[in-house]
Design a protein around this motif. Structure first.
Motif, PDB file in Angstrom:
ATOM      1  N   UNK A 117      31.495  43.871  55.533  1.00 30.28           N
ATOM      2  CA  UNK A 117      32.806  44.351  55.982  1.00 30.28           C
ATOM      3  C   UNK A 117      32.755  44.791  57.441  1.00 30.28           C
ATOM      4  N   UNK A 118      31.660  45.427  57.845  1.00 29.01           N
ATOM      5  CA  UNK A 118      31.508  45.810  59.255  1.00 29.01           C
ATOM      6  C   UNK A 118      31.442  44.586  60.162  1.00 29.01           C
ATOM      7  N   UNK A 119      30.715  43.584  59.740  1.00 32.82           N
ATOM      8  CA  UNK A 119      30.514  42.403  60.562  1.00 32.82           C
ATOM      9  C   UNK A 119      31.756  41.520  60.622  1.00 32.82           C
ATOM     10  N   UNK A 120      32.386  41.287  59.484  1.00 29.37           N
ATOM     11  CA  UNK A 120      33.457  40.311  59.397  1.00 29.37           C
ATOM     12  C   UNK A 120      34.847  40.927  59.405  1.00 29.37           C
ATOM     13  N   UNK A 121      34.953  42.202  59.088  1.00 26.51           N
ATOM     14  CA  UNK A 121      36.245  42.869  59.139  1.00 26.51           C
ATOM     15  C   UNK A 121      37.103  42.709  57.903  1.00 26.51           C
ATOM     16  N   UNK A 122      36.605  42.105  56.853  1.00 28.42           N
ATOM     17  CA  UNK A 122      37.369  41.947  55.623  1.00 28.42           C
ATOM     18  C   UNK A 122      36.420  41.906  54.440  1.00 28.42           C
ATOM     19  N   UNK A 123      36.971  42.177  53.254  1.00 26.07           N
ATOM     20  CA  UNK A 123      36.145  42.078  52.047  1.00 26.07           C
ATOM     21  C   UNK A 123      36.646  40.980  51.118  1.00 26.07           C
ATOM     22  N   UNK A 124      37.562  40.176  51.596  1.00 26.41           N
ATOM     23  CA  UNK A 124      38.107  39.072  50.807  1.00 26.41           C
ATOM     24  C   UNK A 124      37.312  37.804  51.110  1.00 26.41           C
ATOM     25  N   UNK A 125      36.587  37.245  50.142  1.00 24.70           N
ATOM     26  CA  UNK A 125      35.779  36.053  50.413  1.00 24.70           C
ATOM     27  C   UNK A 125      36.613  34.825  50.784  1.00 24.70           C
ATOM     28  N   UNK A 126      37.833  34.732  50.282  1.00 28.87           N
ATOM     29  CA  UNK A 126      38.675  33.583  50.628  1.00 28.87           C
ATOM     30  C   UNK A 126      39.101  33.628  52.089  1.00 28.87           C
ATOM     31  N   UNK A 127      39.378  34.788  52.606  1.00 25.64           N
ATOM     32  CA  UNK A 127      39.747  34.915  54.010  1.00 25.64           C
ATOM     33  C   UNK A 127      38.550  34.607  54.904  1.00 25.64           C
ATOM     34  N   UNK A 128      37.365  34.911  54.425  1.00 28.22           N
ATOM     35  CA  UNK A 128      36.168  34.622  55.216  1.00 28.22           C
ATOM     36  C   UNK A 128      36.007  33.122  55.404  1.00 28.22           C
ATOM     37  N   UNK A 129      36.247  32.350  54.371  1.00 24.37           N
ATOM     38  CA  UNK A 129      36.116  30.903  54.472  1.00 24.37           C
ATOM     39  C   UNK A 129      37.194  30.299  55.363  1.00 24.37           C
ATOM     40  N   UNK A 130      38.400  30.863  55.326  1.00 23.83           N
ATOM     41  CA  UNK A 130      39.486  30.295  56.123  1.00 23.83           C
ATOM     42  C   UNK A 130      39.313  30.603  57.610  1.00 23.83           C
ATOM     43  N   UNK A 131      38.607  31.685  57.959  1.00 23.56           N
ATOM     44  CA  UNK A 131      38.401  32.000  59.374  1.00 23.56           C
ATOM     45  C   UNK A 131      37.256  31.202  59.972  1.00 23.56           C
ATOM     46  N   UNK A 132      36.392  30.634  59.140  1.00 23.49           N
ATOM     47  CA  UNK A 132      35.263  29.859  59.638  1.00 23.49           C
ATOM     48  C   UNK A 132      35.690  28.492  60.176  1.00 23.49           C
ATOM     49  N   UNK A 133      36.814  27.980  59.745  1.00 23.23           N
ATOM     50  CA  UNK A 133      37.243  26.634  60.115  1.00 23.23           C
ATOM     51  C   UNK A 133      37.808  26.560  61.489  1.00 23.23           C
ATOM     52  N   UNK A 156      34.825  42.465  28.845  1.00 20.50           N
ATOM     53  CA  UNK A 156      36.058  41.816  29.286  1.00 20.50           C
ATOM     54  C   UNK A 156      36.550  42.407  30.610  1.00 20.50           C
ATOM     55  N   UNK A 157      36.515  43.725  30.720  1.00 15.13           N
ATOM     56  CA  UNK A 157      36.960  44.364  31.959  1.00 15.13           C
ATOM     57  C   UNK A 157      36.022  44.015  33.118  1.00 15.13           C
ATOM     58  N   UNK A 158      34.730  43.947  32.849  1.00  9.49           N
ATOM     59  CA  UNK A 158      33.775  43.601  33.896  1.00  9.49           C
ATOM     60  C   UNK A 158      33.965  42.187  34.398  1.00  9.49           C
ATOM     61  N   UNK A 159      34.154  41.250  33.493  1.00 15.82           N
ATOM     62  CA  UNK A 159      34.371  39.858  33.904  1.00 15.82           C
ATOM     63  C   UNK A 159      35.699  39.716  34.635  1.00 15.82           C
ATOM     64  N   UNK A 160      36.731  40.412  34.150  1.00 24.89           N
ATOM     65  CA  UNK A 160      38.029  40.370  34.826  1.00 24.89           C
ATOM     66  C   UNK A 160      37.912  40.896  36.251  1.00 24.89           C
ATOM     67  N   UNK A 161      37.209  42.016  36.416  1.00 28.08           N
ATOM     68  CA  UNK A 161      37.059  42.591  37.752  1.00 28.08           C
ATOM     69  C   UNK A 161      36.228  41.677  38.665  1.00 28.08           C
ATOM     70  N   UNK A 162      35.251  40.997  38.102  1.00 26.78           N
ATOM     71  CA  UNK A 162      34.425  40.110  38.925  1.00 26.78           C
ATOM     72  C   UNK A 162      35.193  38.867  39.373  1.00 26.78           C
ATOM     73  N   UNK A 163      36.257  38.526  38.687  1.00 19.79           N
ATOM     74  CA  UNK A 163      37.059  37.367  39.062  1.00 19.79           C
ATOM     75  C   UNK A 163      38.149  37.695  40.084  1.00 19.79           C
ATOM     76  N   UNK A 164      38.283  38.945  40.466  1.00 17.81           N
ATOM     77  CA  UNK A 164      39.262  39.344  41.477  1.00 17.81           C
ATOM     78  C   UNK A 164      38.767  38.945  42.858  1.00 17.81           C
ATOM     79  N   UNK A 165      39.640  39.036  43.848  1.00 20.88           N
ATOM     80  CA  UNK A 165      39.303  38.541  45.179  1.00 20.88           C
ATOM     81  C   UNK A 165      38.577  39.551  46.038  1.00 20.88           C
ATOM     82  N   UNK A 166      38.572  40.802  45.705  1.00 25.78           N
ATOM     83  CA  UNK A 166      37.957  41.825  46.543  1.00 25.78           C
ATOM     84  C   UNK A 166      36.490  42.003  46.196  1.00 25.78           C
ATOM     85  N   UNK A 167      35.671  42.235  47.206  1.00 28.38           N
ATOM     86  CA  UNK A 167      34.251  42.480  46.972  1.00 28.38           C
ATOM     87  C   UNK A 167      34.029  43.826  46.299  1.00 28.38           C
TER      88      UNK A 167
END
Length: 116
Positions: free
Chosen positions: A100-116, A15-26
């Motif tokens: 993180x070095x290349x894109x400057x963030x570890x949030x996958x949602x922010x990565x998608x919003x900067x691509x547009x 349960x803790x593993x699945x919960x952590x995998x559903x969070x926004x941070x890599x």
């Protein structure tokens, strides 16, 4: 009683593993991946019902080990899974660090919003 406690611990780890995998941070994704690996190892070890006994050494001239010896297979499987899990987590850490070095963030949602 011990099997019930181990079953609860395995369920809590899953349960803790699945919960952590559903969070926004890599990083939390990596922690969740590690927790799932630990849960799978403990599940395998618990399902095998480890026995206390002498090592399974076959006497010379006998076809099989004597009765009441410990089964080494679950221990070998768990040890192999630990080593493979360590390799997978180490590789995933390297990938997240590079992203993180290349894109400057570890949030996958922010990565998608900067691509547009």
């Amino acid at each position: 009683m011990m099997h019930v406690l181990l079953a609860v611990v395995v369920g809590a780890l899953y349960a803790a593993g699945i919960y952590m995998m559903l969070r926004r941070s890599m990083v939390k994704l990596l922690i969740g991946l590690s927790l799932l690996g630990h849960a799978a190892n403990l599940l395998l070890f618990t399902a095998a019902s480890p026995q206390h006994g002498p090592p399974p050494i076959v006497p010379q001239g006998a076809d099989a080990p004597p009765a009441g010896v410990a089964d080494p297979l679950p221990q070998a499987l768990v040890l192999t899974a630990i080593v493979i899990g360590f390799g997978v987590v180490a590789f995933a850490i390297a990938l997240v660090h590079r992203a993180h070095q290349t894109l400057g963030t570890d949030d996958p949602d922010r990565l998608r919003s900067t691509d547009r």
